[in-house]
Design a protein around this motif. Structure first.
Motif, PDB file in Angstrom:
ATOM      1  N   GLY A   1      11.158  21.233  48.602  1.00 45.39           N
ATOM      2  CA  GLY A   1      12.039  21.748  49.640  1.00 45.39           C
ATOM      3  C   GLY A   1      11.498  23.070  50.165  1.00 45.39           C
ATOM      4  N   LEU A   2      12.336  23.754  50.897  1.00 43.84           N
ATOM      5  CA  LEU A   2      11.957  25.070  51.396  1.00 43.84           C
ATOM      6  C   LEU A   2      11.923  26.053  50.239  1.00 43.84           C
ATOM      7  CD1 LEU A   2      14.104  25.231  54.646  1.00 43.84           C
ATOM      8  CD2 LEU A   2      11.661  24.839  54.463  1.00 43.84           C
ATOM      9  N   PRO A   3      11.015  27.027  50.304  1.00 45.27           N
ATOM     10  CA  PRO A   3      10.929  28.002  49.211  1.00 45.27           C
ATOM     11  C   PRO A   3      12.211  28.834  49.114  1.00 45.27           C
ATOM     12  CG  PRO A   3       9.121  28.309  50.789  1.00 45.27           C
ATOM     13  CD  PRO A   3      10.001  27.238  51.307  1.00 45.27           C
TER      14      PRO A   3
ATOM     15  N   VAL B   1       8.969  35.905  47.356  1.00 45.72           N
ATOM     16  CA  VAL B   1       8.417  37.128  46.778  1.00 45.72           C
ATOM     17  C   VAL B   1       6.989  36.882  46.298  1.00 45.72           C
ATOM     18  CG1 VAL B   1       8.663  38.787  44.867  1.00 45.72           C
ATOM     19  CG2 VAL B   1      10.674  38.050  46.149  1.00 45.72           C
ATOM     20  N   ILE B   2       6.762  35.745  45.636  1.00 43.16           N
ATOM     21  CA  ILE B   2       5.424  35.419  45.150  1.00 43.16           C
ATOM     22  C   ILE B   2       4.469  35.228  46.328  1.00 43.16           C
ATOM     23  CG2 ILE B   2       4.070  33.661  43.935  1.00 43.16           C
ATOM     24  CD1 ILE B   2       6.536  33.289  42.103  1.00 43.16           C
TER      25      ILE B   2
ATOM     26  N   ALA C   1       4.694  36.596  49.296  1.00 38.64           N
ATOM     27  CA  ALA C   1       4.453  37.910  49.901  1.00 38.64           C
ATOM     28  C   ALA C   1       3.431  38.704  49.092  1.00 38.64           C
ATOM     29  CB  ALA C   1       5.764  38.682  50.015  1.00 38.64           C
ATOM     30  N   ILE C   2       3.514  38.636  47.768  1.00 38.79           N
ATOM     31  CA  ILE C   2       2.556  39.352  46.922  1.00 38.79           C
ATOM     32  C   ILE C   2       1.156  38.774  47.099  1.00 38.79           C
ATOM     33  CG2 ILE C   2       1.904  39.787  44.510  1.00 38.79           C
ATOM     34  CD1 ILE C   2       4.917  40.048  43.905  1.00 38.79           C
ATOM     35  N   ILE C   3       1.047  37.443  47.154  1.00 39.18           N
ATOM     36  CA  ILE C   3      -0.261  36.811  47.353  1.00 39.18           C
ATOM     37  C   ILE C   3      -0.840  37.201  48.712  1.00 39.18           C
ATOM     38  CG2 ILE C   3      -1.418  34.588  47.683  1.00 39.18           C
ATOM     39  CD1 ILE C   3       0.479  33.460  45.521  1.00 39.18           C
ATOM     40  N   ALA C   4      -0.018  37.200  49.754  1.00 41.97           N
ATOM     41  CA  ALA C   4      -0.491  37.590  51.089  1.00 41.97           C
ATOM     42  C   ALA C   4      -0.937  39.048  51.096  1.00 41.97           C
ATOM     43  CB  ALA C   4       0.615  37.362  52.119  1.00 41.97           C
ATOM     44  N   LEU C   5      -0.216  39.897  50.411  1.00 40.17           N
ATOM     45  CA  LEU C   5      -0.590  41.310  50.337  1.00 40.17           C
ATOM     46  C   LEU C   5      -1.916  41.502  49.620  1.00 40.17           C
ATOM     47  CD1 LEU C   5       0.389  44.188  50.980  1.00 40.17           C
ATOM     48  CD2 LEU C   5       1.475  44.222  48.743  1.00 40.17           C
TER      49      LEU C   5
END
Length: 91
Positions: free
Chosen positions: A3-5, A11-12, A14-18
């Motif tokens: 499903g949708l996150p 949060v995970i 966003a951290i990976i993208a950062l």
């Protein structure tokens, strides 16, 4: 199952993208996205506010007496189409 996150998944992500892109690139991407959305809203609101577009009639040139039949253009709904010089088969 898939499903949708949810909250923790965002949060995970966003951290990976950062970690992958870095803070400055993400900040610039957000700034550019904000500018694009703002410009889009301004354009759509200006289109809504504008009155009906001006309706102009296309000006059709008139044939001068010095032209021959082969040089006289045919006019269809404001579009000028020159006659082909070869009247045979055309591909």
């Amino acid at each position: 199952m898939f499903g949708l996150p949810g909250g923790m998944e965002w949060v995970i992500l966003a951290i990976i993208a950062l970690l992958v892109f870095g803070g400055s690139r993400l900040a610039n991407a957000g700034k550019n996205a904000g500018k694009a959305i703002r410009e889009f809203k301004e354009e759509t609101s200006s289109l809504k506010k504008s009155d009906a577009p001006e309706q102009t009639t296309p000006q059709v040139p008139t044939a001068t007496p010095t032209t021959t039949a082969e040089q006289t253009p045919q006019v269809y709904d404001g579009e000028i189409v020159n006659e082909p010089k070869d009247k045979g088969q055309q591909a």
